[in-house]
Design a protein around this motif. Structure first.
Motif, PDB file in Angstrom:
ATOM      1  N   PRO A  55       0.813  -1.230   0.000  1.00  0.00           N
ATOM      2  CA  PRO A  55       0.000   0.000   0.000  1.00  0.00           C
ATOM      3  C   PRO A  55       0.836   1.265   0.000  1.00  0.00           C
ATOM      4  N   LEU A  56       2.016   1.228   0.606  1.00  0.00           N
ATOM      5  CA  LEU A  56       2.908   2.383   0.554  1.00  0.00           C
ATOM      6  C   LEU A  56       3.309   2.663  -0.891  1.00  0.00           C
ATOM      7  N   PHE A  57       3.713   1.628  -1.601  1.00  0.00           N
ATOM      8  CA  PHE A  57       4.075   1.809  -3.010  1.00  0.00           C
ATOM      9  C   PHE A  57       2.895   2.298  -3.832  1.00  0.00           C
ATOM     10  N   ARG A  58       1.717   1.736  -3.592  1.00  0.00           N
ATOM     11  CA  ARG A  58       0.548   2.168  -4.376  1.00  0.00           C
ATOM     12  C   ARG A  58       0.227   3.635  -4.128  1.00  0.00           C
ATOM     13  N   ALA A  59       0.385   4.092  -2.890  1.00  0.00           N
ATOM     14  CA  ALA A  59       0.145   5.501  -2.591  1.00  0.00           C
ATOM     15  C   ALA A  59       1.164   6.386  -3.298  1.00  0.00           C
ATOM     16  N   LEU A  60       2.439   5.982  -3.291  1.00  0.00           N
ATOM     17  CA  LEU A  60       3.466   6.766  -3.978  1.00  0.00           C
ATOM     18  C   LEU A  60       3.227   6.771  -5.484  1.00  0.00           C
ATOM     19  N   ARG A 100      12.746   9.023   6.175  1.00  0.00           N
ATOM     20  CA  ARG A 100      11.571   9.813   6.559  1.00  0.00           C
ATOM     21  C   ARG A 100      10.464   9.672   5.512  1.00  0.00           C
ATOM     22  N   TRP A 101      10.828   9.706   4.261  1.00  0.00           N
ATOM     23  CA  TRP A 101       9.876   9.614   3.155  1.00  0.00           C
ATOM     24  C   TRP A 101       9.066   8.326   3.237  1.00  0.00           C
ATOM     25  N   LEU A 102       9.724   7.224   3.565  1.00  0.00           N
ATOM     26  CA  LEU A 102       9.076   5.911   3.571  1.00  0.00           C
ATOM     27  C   LEU A 102       8.663   5.459   4.973  1.00  0.00           C
ATOM     28  N   ASP A 103       8.821   6.322   5.972  1.00  0.00           N
ATOM     29  CA  ASP A 103       8.419   6.021   7.346  1.00  0.00           C
ATOM     30  C   ASP A 103       9.085   4.735   7.845  1.00  0.00           C
ATOM     31  N   LEU A 104      10.371   4.587   7.558  1.00  0.00           N
ATOM     32  CA  LEU A 104      11.062   3.346   7.897  1.00  0.00           C
ATOM     33  C   LEU A 104      11.407   3.225   9.373  1.00  0.00           C
ATOM     34  N   ASP A 105      11.262   4.310  10.127  1.00  0.00           N
ATOM     35  CA  ASP A 105      11.530   4.240  11.561  1.00  0.00           C
ATOM     36  C   ASP A 105      10.263   4.031  12.384  1.00  0.00           C
ATOM     37  N   ALA A 138      -9.971   2.346   1.327  1.00  0.00           N
ATOM     38  CA  ALA A 138     -10.914   2.980   0.397  1.00  0.00           C
ATOM     39  C   ALA A 138     -10.305   3.301  -0.962  1.00  0.00           C
ATOM     40  N   ALA A 139      -8.991   3.568  -1.004  1.00  0.00           N
ATOM     41  CA  ALA A 139      -8.408   4.106  -2.234  1.00  0.00           C
ATOM     42  C   ALA A 139      -7.145   3.404  -2.723  1.00  0.00           C
ATOM     43  N   TYR A 140      -6.341   2.844  -1.816  1.00  0.00           N
ATOM     44  CA  TYR A 140      -5.056   2.272  -2.224  1.00  0.00           C
ATOM     45  C   TYR A 140      -5.043   0.746  -2.142  1.00  0.00           C
ATOM     46  N   ALA A 191      -5.499  -6.570   7.687  1.00  0.00           N
ATOM     47  CA  ALA A 191      -5.243  -6.666   6.250  1.00  0.00           C
ATOM     48  C   ALA A 191      -3.884  -6.100   5.868  1.00  0.00           C
ATOM     49  N   ASN A 192      -3.404  -5.081   6.620  1.00  0.00           N
ATOM     50  CA  ASN A 192      -2.132  -4.432   6.288  1.00  0.00           C
ATOM     51  C   ASN A 192      -1.310  -4.184   7.551  1.00  0.00           C
ATOM     52  N   PRO A 193      -0.840  -5.254   8.195  1.00  0.00           N
ATOM     53  CA  PRO A 193      -0.009  -5.044   9.383  1.00  0.00           C
ATOM     54  C   PRO A 193       1.292  -4.346   9.001  1.00  0.00           C
ATOM     55  N   GLY A 194       1.708  -3.413   9.849  1.00  0.00           N
ATOM     56  CA  GLY A 194       2.933  -2.684   9.550  1.00  0.00           C
ATOM     57  C   GLY A 194       2.758  -1.614   8.499  1.00  0.00           C
ATOM     58  N   LEU A 195       1.548  -1.062   8.378  1.00  0.00           N
ATOM     59  CA  LEU A 195       1.309   0.001   7.404  1.00  0.00           C
ATOM     60  C   LEU A 195       2.143   1.228   7.733  1.00  0.00           C
ATOM     61  N   ARG A 196       2.724   1.846   6.682  1.00  0.00           N
ATOM     62  CA  ARG A 196       3.508   3.060   6.850  1.00  0.00           C
ATOM     63  C   ARG A 196       2.741   4.269   6.330  1.00  0.00           C
ATOM     64  N   VAL A 197       3.106   5.444   6.846  1.00  0.00           N
ATOM     65  CA  VAL A 197       2.539   6.709   6.388  1.00  0.00           C
ATOM     66  C   VAL A 197       3.567   7.375   5.479  1.00  0.00           C
ATOM     67  N   PRO A 198       3.280   7.556   4.196  1.00  0.00           N
ATOM     68  CA  PRO A 198       4.264   8.186   3.314  1.00  0.00           C
ATOM     69  C   PRO A 198       4.548   9.615   3.737  1.00  0.00           C
ATOM     70  N   GLY A 199       5.825   9.964   3.685  1.00  0.00           N
ATOM     71  CA  GLY A 199       6.240  11.299   4.075  1.00  0.00           C
ATOM     72  C   GLY A 199       6.585  12.150   2.870  1.00  0.00           C
ATOM     73  N   SER A 200       7.703  12.853   2.950  1.00  0.00           N
ATOM     74  CA  SER A 200       8.074  13.811   1.910  1.00  0.00           C
ATOM     75  C   SER A 200       9.581  13.945   1.874  1.00  0.00           C
ATOM     76  N   VAL A 201      10.143  14.137   0.682  1.00  0.00           N
ATOM     77  CA  VAL A 201      11.563  14.438   0.569  1.00  0.00           C
ATOM     78  C   VAL A 201      11.796  15.932   0.380  1.00  0.00           C
ATOM     79  N   ASP A 202      10.727  16.679   0.165  1.00  0.00           N
ATOM     80  CA  ASP A 202      10.825  18.130  -0.048  1.00  0.00           C
ATOM     81  C   ASP A 202       9.500  18.748   0.369  1.00  0.00           C
ATOM     82  N   GLY A 203       9.503  19.438   1.514  1.00  0.00           N
ATOM     83  CA  GLY A 203       8.255  19.966   2.049  1.00  0.00           C
ATOM     84  C   GLY A 203       7.586  20.972   1.135  1.00  0.00           C
ATOM     85  N   PHE A 204       8.367  21.831   0.493  1.00  0.00           N
ATOM     86  CA  PHE A 204       7.775  22.814  -0.413  1.00  0.00           C
ATOM     87  C   PHE A 204       7.148  22.122  -1.615  1.00  0.00           C
TER      88      PHE A 204
END
Length: 303
Positions: free
Chosen positions: A26-31, A102-107, A301-303, A129-142
């Motif tokens: 799901p992390l990949f699908r969101a990205l 940070r981008w991939l929420d690996l911590d 719902a979406a990913y 259904a998705n144990p260990g789900l991550r929240v995608p972050g950002s490599v550039d806030g702007f």
């Protein structure tokens, strides 16, 4: 690290560990759903999936290719710019790899979040259904903030098209087949009329982006180290930025794991409610991990 003209430095492979379980699909699908042509590229093969893009470090941008598919591991291949000085290589690699984590929420610590969220009837099947789900972050806030504004009240496909036009018109020089996102100062200098014409967006949206660019160029921090309350207030003071955008950026850019854009349409649909207040009331017991609950609901719902 100086290479003759026409030659590129080799890619250096790094293995980035993360706590298991790791729901990378799901992390990949969101990205992939948000990938902007010219800025990012995604793909899948028999061994997993990958994302490629430029990630900026102290010595400039580096090409990063992250590959998913191995349990508890993300493979990251870094290709530095040919002109990167030898003494800058360690700091450049460390900064880029930290941004990728940070981008991939690996911590993230699913041993803490999963059992907590699984204790709620609504969320339990989603966590299962998705144990260990991550929240995608950002490599550039702007970059993430501008892309978020471009995506307001339009489809993901339209947002990607707008983003691609912006990068093609105003992005940095091409490197490894990609372009960097324009800096706040560069975009502020463009002005709303030119941005509107080139990206083909409304005047009000162009004005919002230029106002944001001017604020960031003037010192507004959009990164994980920013003070969240003051930054949220500064964002809300800009024309065209409301609570949904500020809360979404709190999740993606500032890493606030209790941030929660309660007025999101997909979220409200997943919860079976029609108002932001109802969505917010339902979320109160999920503190302080509402951002993970949010992405479980969005994923379902979406990913």
């Amino acid at each position: 690290m100086t290479f003759p003209a026409g030659l590129q430095p080799p890619a250096v492979r790094h293995l980035l560990p993360c706590a298991e379980p790791f729901a990378w699909q799901p992390l990949f699908r969101a990205l992939a759903a948000h990938a902007v042509p010219g800025l990012e590229e995604t793909g899948q093969d028999d061994d997993g999936a990958w994302v490629r893009r430029l990630v900026s470090g102290p010595a400039g941008p580096a090409l990063v290719r992250v590959r998913f598919g191995r349990p508890g591991i993300v493979e990251a291949e870094l290709t530095l710019a040919p002109e990167t000085p030898d003494d800058a290589v360690p700091g450049q690699e460390a900064a880029v790899l930290a941004a990728v984590r940070r981008w991939l929420d690996l911590d993230a610590d699913p041993a803490q979040t999963d059992p907590f969220l699984a204790g709620f009837e609504l969320l339990a099947p989603l966590v299962a259904a998705n144990p260990g789900l991550r929240v995608p972050g950002s490599v550039d806030g702007f970059e993430t903030a501008v892309q978020t504004i471009l995506g307001q009240q339009v489809s993901l496909a339209a947002a990607r098209t707008f983003g691609s036009r912006l990068v093609a018109s105003f992005g940095g020089a091409e490197l490894h087949g990609f372009r960097t996102f324009p800096t706040a100062g560069q975009l502020a200098a463009v002005g709303a009329p030119a941005l509107q014409e080139q990206v083909r967006i409304t005047h009000s949206r162009a004005r919002t982006i230029i106002s944001l660019a001017e604020a960031v160029a003037g010192g507004l921090d959009l990164d994980a180290a920013a003070e969240p309350l003051a930054t949220r207030a500064a964002l809300l003071a800009l024309p065209g930025i409301g609570p949904w955008t500020a809360d979404y950026l709190a999740v993606r850019v500032f890493g606030d794991r209790d941030a929660y854009p309660a007025d999101d349409l997909v979220l409200k649909r997943a919860l079976g409610v029609t108002t932001a207040r109802a969505a917010r009331d339902l979320s109160e017991p999920w503190r302080p991990w509402r951002a993970y609950a949010l992405f479980h609901l969005w994923t379902g719902a979406a990913y």
